[in-house]
Design a protein around this motif. Sequence first.
Motif, PDB file in Angstrom:
ATOM      1  N   LYS A 120       1.104  -1.267  -0.076  1.00 49.97           N
ATOM      2  CA  LYS A 120      -0.060   0.185   0.099  1.00 49.97           C
ATOM      3  C   LYS A 120       0.830   1.233   0.034  1.00 49.97           C
ATOM      4  O   LYS A 120       2.123   1.343   0.487  1.00 49.97           O
ATOM      5  N   PRO A 121       0.454   2.388  -0.476  1.00 48.20           N
ATOM      6  CA  PRO A 121       1.357   3.626  -0.804  1.00 48.20           C
ATOM      7  C   PRO A 121       1.784   4.111   0.609  1.00 48.20           C
ATOM      8  O   PRO A 121       2.515   4.791   0.783  1.00 48.20           O
ATOM      9  N   HIS A 122       0.834   4.029   1.716  1.00 42.61           N
ATOM     10  CA  HIS A 122       1.063   4.619   2.928  1.00 42.61           C
ATOM     11  C   HIS A 122       2.006   3.751   3.878  1.00 42.61           C
ATOM     12  O   HIS A 122       2.266   4.139   5.010  1.00 42.61           O
ATOM     13  N   SER A 123       2.580   2.451   3.331  1.00 43.96           N
ATOM     14  CA  SER A 123       3.321   1.657   4.071  1.00 43.96           C
ATOM     15  C   SER A 123       4.524   2.403   4.520  1.00 43.96           C
ATOM     16  O   SER A 123       5.301   2.874   3.801  1.00 43.96           O
ATOM     17  N   VAL A 124       5.123   1.842   5.711  1.00 46.61           N
ATOM     18  CA  VAL A 124       6.426   2.662   6.208  1.00 46.61           C
ATOM     19  C   VAL A 124       7.619   1.859   5.685  1.00 46.61           C
ATOM     20  O   VAL A 124       8.639   2.346   5.826  1.00 46.61           O
ATOM     21  N   VAL A 125       7.178   0.601   5.205  1.00 47.58           N
ATOM     22  CA  VAL A 125       8.292  -0.388   4.906  1.00 47.58           C
ATOM     23  C   VAL A 125       8.083  -0.461   3.332  1.00 47.58           C
ATOM     24  O   VAL A 125       6.922  -0.650   2.860  1.00 47.58           O
ATOM     25  N   ARG A 126       9.055  -0.136   2.438  1.00 47.91           N
ATOM     26  CA  ARG A 126       8.786  -0.496   1.092  1.00 47.91           C
ATOM     27  C   ARG A 126       9.333  -1.826   0.622  1.00 47.91           C
ATOM     28  O   ARG A 126      10.792  -2.259   1.282  1.00 47.91           O
ATOM     29  N   GLY A 127       8.962  -2.884   0.164  1.00 46.64           N
ATOM     30  CA  GLY A 127       9.467  -4.259  -0.057  1.00 46.64           C
ATOM     31  C   GLY A 127      10.478  -4.162  -1.083  1.00 46.64           C
ATOM     32  O   GLY A 127      10.268  -3.111  -2.120  1.00 46.64           O
ATOM     33  N   ASP A 128      11.193  -4.845  -0.817  1.00 45.10           N
ATOM     34  CA  ASP A 128      12.296  -5.051  -2.055  1.00 45.10           C
ATOM     35  C   ASP A 128      11.804  -5.904  -3.184  1.00 45.10           C
ATOM     36  O   ASP A 128      12.267  -5.631  -4.334  1.00 45.10           O
ATOM     37  N   TYR A 129      10.813  -6.668  -2.978  1.00 43.65           N
ATOM     38  CA  TYR A 129      10.055  -7.237  -4.177  1.00 43.65           C
ATOM     39  C   TYR A 129       8.543  -7.384  -3.703  1.00 43.65           C
ATOM     40  O   TYR A 129       8.152  -7.673  -2.725  1.00 43.65           O
ATOM     41  N   VAL A 130       7.882  -6.982  -4.863  1.00 35.72           N
ATOM     42  CA  VAL A 130       6.442  -6.641  -4.781  1.00 35.72           C
ATOM     43  C   VAL A 130       5.593  -6.994  -5.866  1.00 35.72           C
ATOM     44  O   VAL A 130       6.029  -6.687  -7.034  1.00 35.72           O
ATOM     45  N   TRP A 131       4.715  -7.727  -5.759  1.00 36.06           N
ATOM     46  CA  TRP A 131       3.866  -8.166  -6.918  1.00 36.06           C
ATOM     47  C   TRP A 131       3.125  -7.201  -7.652  1.00 36.06           C
ATOM     48  O   TRP A 131       2.975  -6.931  -8.529  1.00 36.06           O
ATOM     49  N   ARG A 132       2.203  -6.639  -6.576  1.00 31.74           N
ATOM     50  CA  ARG A 132       1.353  -5.543  -6.827  1.00 31.74           C
ATOM     51  C   ARG A 132       1.262  -4.354  -5.757  1.00 31.74           C
ATOM     52  O   ARG A 132       1.462  -4.502  -4.634  1.00 31.74           O
ATOM     53  N   ARG A 133       1.021  -3.051  -6.530  1.00 34.61           N
ATOM     54  CA  ARG A 133       0.764  -1.946  -5.357  1.00 34.61           C
ATOM     55  C   ARG A 133      -0.431  -1.544  -5.597  1.00 34.61           C
ATOM     56  O   ARG A 133      -1.012  -1.504  -6.598  1.00 34.61           O
ATOM     57  N   THR A 134      -1.096  -1.350  -4.617  1.00 36.05           N
ATOM     58  CA  THR A 134      -2.700  -0.936  -4.489  1.00 36.05           C
ATOM     59  C   THR A 134      -2.971   0.134  -3.315  1.00 36.05           C
ATOM     60  O   THR A 134      -2.151  -0.188  -2.363  1.00 36.05           O
TER      61      THR A 134
END
Length: 158
Positions: A120-134
């Motif tokens: 999610k755009p408001h997550s405080v952690v950015r994944g190194d590997y992400v399938w989808r953003r929503t």
Amino acid sequence: MGWADLGQAARELAVEVVDDGYDPEMILSIARGGLLVGAALGYALAVKNVYTMNVEYYTGVDERLEVPRILPPAPDFVDLQEARILIADDVADTGHTLESVQAFCAGKVGEVRVAVLYEKPHSVVRGDYVWRRTDRWIEFPWSAAGPVVDRVGATRDA
């Protein structure tokens, strides 16, 4: 999300990990939503060391504890000071659960990276590997129908 999507998502995440040159020695699945993701990544990446960490944060739909709480038993990272760990979860919503797991791993292992199905755009952690953003609500096939029993204290997770 459907069951077939889980298989496709895990394969695509695994390809991202391999293409990035990351070779995890262990996958740390965050229970419960990350269990299926971690298992699927374990098979796709040929990693047998798949562990579970249970973190309580959500108490209902869009209801949370003040801070995530790691539930026992916590993984014992003996002799893993140089190990490469891939944390697996279904969604980085607020990101606070992932943040607590990263903090738990800090100084105990060599390197930690994160793989999630959704971010999610408001997550405080950015994944190194992400399938989808929503920014939308996600219905996962493993939790959409709810439990088949009434259990005291049971809640429908986010």
